[in-house]
Design a protein around this motif. Structure first.
Motif, PDB file in Angstrom:
ATOM      1  N   VAL A  83       0.839  -1.205   0.000  1.00  0.00           N
ATOM      2  CA  VAL A  83       0.000   0.000   0.000  1.00  0.00           C
ATOM      3  C   VAL A  83       0.869   1.248   0.000  1.00  0.00           C
ATOM      4  N   GLU A  84       1.935   1.242   0.803  1.00  0.00           N
ATOM      5  CA  GLU A  84       2.852   2.391   0.827  1.00  0.00           C
ATOM      6  C   GLU A  84       3.540   2.575  -0.517  1.00  0.00           C
ATOM      7  N   PHE A  85       3.884   1.488  -1.162  1.00  0.00           N
ATOM      8  CA  PHE A  85       4.500   1.559  -2.487  1.00  0.00           C
ATOM      9  C   PHE A  85       3.521   2.149  -3.503  1.00  0.00           C
ATOM     10  N   PHE A  86       2.270   1.726  -3.424  1.00  0.00           N
ATOM     11  CA  PHE A  86       1.262   2.259  -4.341  1.00  0.00           C
ATOM     12  C   PHE A  86       1.047   3.755  -4.114  1.00  0.00           C
ATOM     13  N   LYS A  87       1.018   4.174  -2.853  1.00  0.00           N
ATOM     14  CA  LYS A  87       0.871   5.600  -2.559  1.00  0.00           C
ATOM     15  C   LYS A  87       2.040   6.390  -3.133  1.00  0.00           C
ATOM     16  N   MET A  88       3.228   5.802  -3.071  1.00  0.00           N
ATOM     17  CA  MET A  88       4.418   6.469  -3.582  1.00  0.00           C
ATOM     18  C   MET A  88       4.361   6.625  -5.099  1.00  0.00           C
ATOM     19  N   THR A  89       3.810   5.611  -5.776  1.00  0.00           N
ATOM     20  CA  THR A  89       3.772   5.652  -7.245  1.00  0.00           C
ATOM     21  C   THR A  89       2.534   6.362  -7.784  1.00  0.00           C
ATOM     22  N   LYS A  90       1.543   6.570  -6.922  1.00  0.00           N
ATOM     23  CA  LYS A  90       0.279   7.144  -7.385  1.00  0.00           C
ATOM     24  C   LYS A  90       0.443   8.537  -7.978  1.00  0.00           C
ATOM     25  N   ASN A 100     -10.460   3.227  -0.698  1.00  0.00           N
ATOM     26  CA  ASN A 100     -11.189   4.486  -0.639  1.00  0.00           C
ATOM     27  C   ASN A 100     -10.368   5.659  -1.177  1.00  0.00           C
ATOM     28  N   GLN A 101      -9.072   5.641  -0.950  1.00  0.00           N
ATOM     29  CA  GLN A 101      -8.211   6.725  -1.407  1.00  0.00           C
ATOM     30  C   GLN A 101      -7.727   6.519  -2.842  1.00  0.00           C
ATOM     31  N   GLY A 102      -8.146   5.428  -3.461  1.00  0.00           N
ATOM     32  CA  GLY A 102      -7.766   5.177  -4.838  1.00  0.00           C
ATOM     33  C   GLY A 102      -6.359   4.665  -5.010  1.00  0.00           C
ATOM     34  N   ASP A 103      -5.750   4.204  -3.903  1.00  0.00           N
ATOM     35  CA  ASP A 103      -4.382   3.705  -4.011  1.00  0.00           C
ATOM     36  C   ASP A 103      -4.321   2.340  -4.680  1.00  0.00           C
ATOM     37  N   ILE A 104      -5.410   1.569  -4.612  1.00  0.00           N
ATOM     38  CA  ILE A 104      -5.427   0.281  -5.293  1.00  0.00           C
ATOM     39  C   ILE A 104      -6.723   0.139  -6.090  1.00  0.00           C
ATOM     40  N   TYR A 105      -6.615  -0.575  -7.190  1.00  0.00           N
ATOM     41  CA  TYR A 105      -7.773  -0.851  -8.037  1.00  0.00           C
ATOM     42  C   TYR A 105      -8.514  -2.091  -7.530  1.00  0.00           C
ATOM     43  N   ARG A 106      -7.734  -3.075  -7.081  1.00  0.00           N
ATOM     44  CA  ARG A 106      -8.332  -4.322  -6.582  1.00  0.00           C
ATOM     45  C   ARG A 106      -7.308  -5.033  -5.701  1.00  0.00           C
ATOM     46  N   TYR A 107      -7.783  -5.856  -4.756  1.00  0.00           N
ATOM     47  CA  TYR A 107      -6.852  -6.686  -3.983  1.00  0.00           C
ATOM     48  C   TYR A 107      -7.267  -8.144  -4.098  1.00  0.00           C
TER      49      TYR A 107
END
Length: 364
Positions: free
Chosen positions: A63-70, A95-102
């Motif tokens: 999740v932190e990696f996704f936030k960094m790349t977002k 909710n914050q749009g950091d991931i599309y699906r898990y």
């Protein structure tokens, strides 16, 4: 034939990367990274359509990696693989749009494949939308330039016609042809006003905000003097009070547009039968910004009109005009991060309250 889909999978366990590549190498163009640094290098070099990451990694979570790349790669759909359930983390990321699906680990191959296909469709739809927006923006820019150029070119023949009418007035021949000269004069003034409004709208929308020290007293007085040269201010009393205890920095071009349109509106809305026509202007500067009040005792508006006055081409019950003045005012205020409120009573008058923040750190 399936489209070529570029998928980047990030995981600190090489065995997982190998398993993923073995399972999907014939379906996508697979890139793998065992670290965040390696993943960022691939993102810089390749057009990635779907980004997949494991949640639990030693240097950083998925999740932190996704936030960094977002921020840098906002259009890439991100799929999180997690071997444990952390509802709060997942809910926040979704909710914050950091991931599309898990997807939970160990992954189901069909579920993961369908997720990649859906994510790619999402990426492609966003890409197509961005291209359409870009095309529309180019077309809109071209249309704006055309309208501005046309309006600018109209200035020359209008000036020539105005010059001829000025000669007719100087020679005292306005009444020689009945009402024809006066009718022509009114039409040319209206055309000049329409052209001026069009140019003003273009400049307000396109020009960058430039900060400099504003002298409100001087600005308001010069605008009132300008309006007094026309017959529209005959019999109107201007009551002006400006308190500039604090230095104010802002965009003089757009602030002048705001004040000019407020004054123009107050002048046009005067009642013909009112014995004491007046326009009241109050301006106070403070540390945070300037507060401007422009009030009149003119025709006023009902609630239905008040709700529409900032719509383009809305003229209400007022004669003449293009219905762009207050719309341009609002556009200018948006560029200045300012606000406007209006209080109006039918048959009593209207009060506009404007707030414009000062911006000394960005002064030119």
């Amino acid at each position: 034939m399936m489209p070529e889909i570029n998928v980047l999978y990030v995981d600190d366990e090489q065995q997982n990367l190998n398993s993923f590549k073995a399972a999907f190498r014939t379906r996508y163009r697979v890139f793998t990274a065992v670290s965040v640094a390696a993943a960022m290098d691939i993102l810089d070099r390749e057009e990635i359509h779907v980004l997949i990451s494991d949640q639990r990694m030693p240097e950083i979570t998925g999740v932190e990696f996704f936030k960094m790349t977002k921020e840098q790669y906002p259009h890439i759909p991100r799929v999180l693989l997690t071997g444990y359930t952390d509802i709060e983390v997942l809910a926040e990321a979704v909710n914050q749009g950091d991931i599309y699906r898990y997807i939970t680990k160990p992954w189901d191959e069909l579920e993961l494949h369908n997720s990649v296909l859906n994510a790619y469709d999402h990426y492609k739809a966003n890409r197509d939308l961005r291209e359409k927006i870009s095309e529309l923006q180019k077309a809109n820019d071209g249309l704006n330039r055309f309208v501005y150029s046309l309006s600018h070119e109209l200035r020359a023949p209008i000036a020539s016609a105005t010059g001829i009418l000025d000669l007719v007035k100087m020679e005292g021949k306005m009444d020689d042809s009945g009402e024809y000269w006066k009718l022509m004069d009114a039409c040319i003034q209206k055309l000049d006003y329409y052209v001026s409004q069009t140019v003003q709208f273009y400049k307000t929308a396109r020009f960058k905000v430039a900060q400099e020290q504003i002298h409100f007293e001087e600005l308001v007085r010069s605008l009132i003097d300008l309006y007094r040269t026309s017959n529209g201010t005959k019999g109107i009393r201007f009551d002006v009070s400006v308190e500039e205890a604090h230095v104010f920095y802002g965009d003089v071009f757009r602030i002048e547009i705001v004040l000019a349109n407020l004054l123009s509106n107050a002048i046009k809305c005067q009642r013909s039968g009112e014995p004491d026509k007046k326009v009241v202007v109050r301006i106070v500067t403070a540390d945070d910004g300037a507060r401007i009040t422009v009030a009149d005792n003119g025709t006023g508006m009902d609630t239905a009109e008040t709700e529409k006055i900032f719509d383009p081409f809305f003229k209400g019950a007022q004669p003449g005009g293009l219905g762009l003045g207050l719309y341009i005012l609002r556009e200018a205020l948006e560029k200045l991060n300012g606000t406007v409120t209006v209080d109006s009573r039918k048959g009593e008058g209207t009060v506009f309250e404007i707030y414009i923040p000062s911006n000394p750190e960005n002064k030119g």
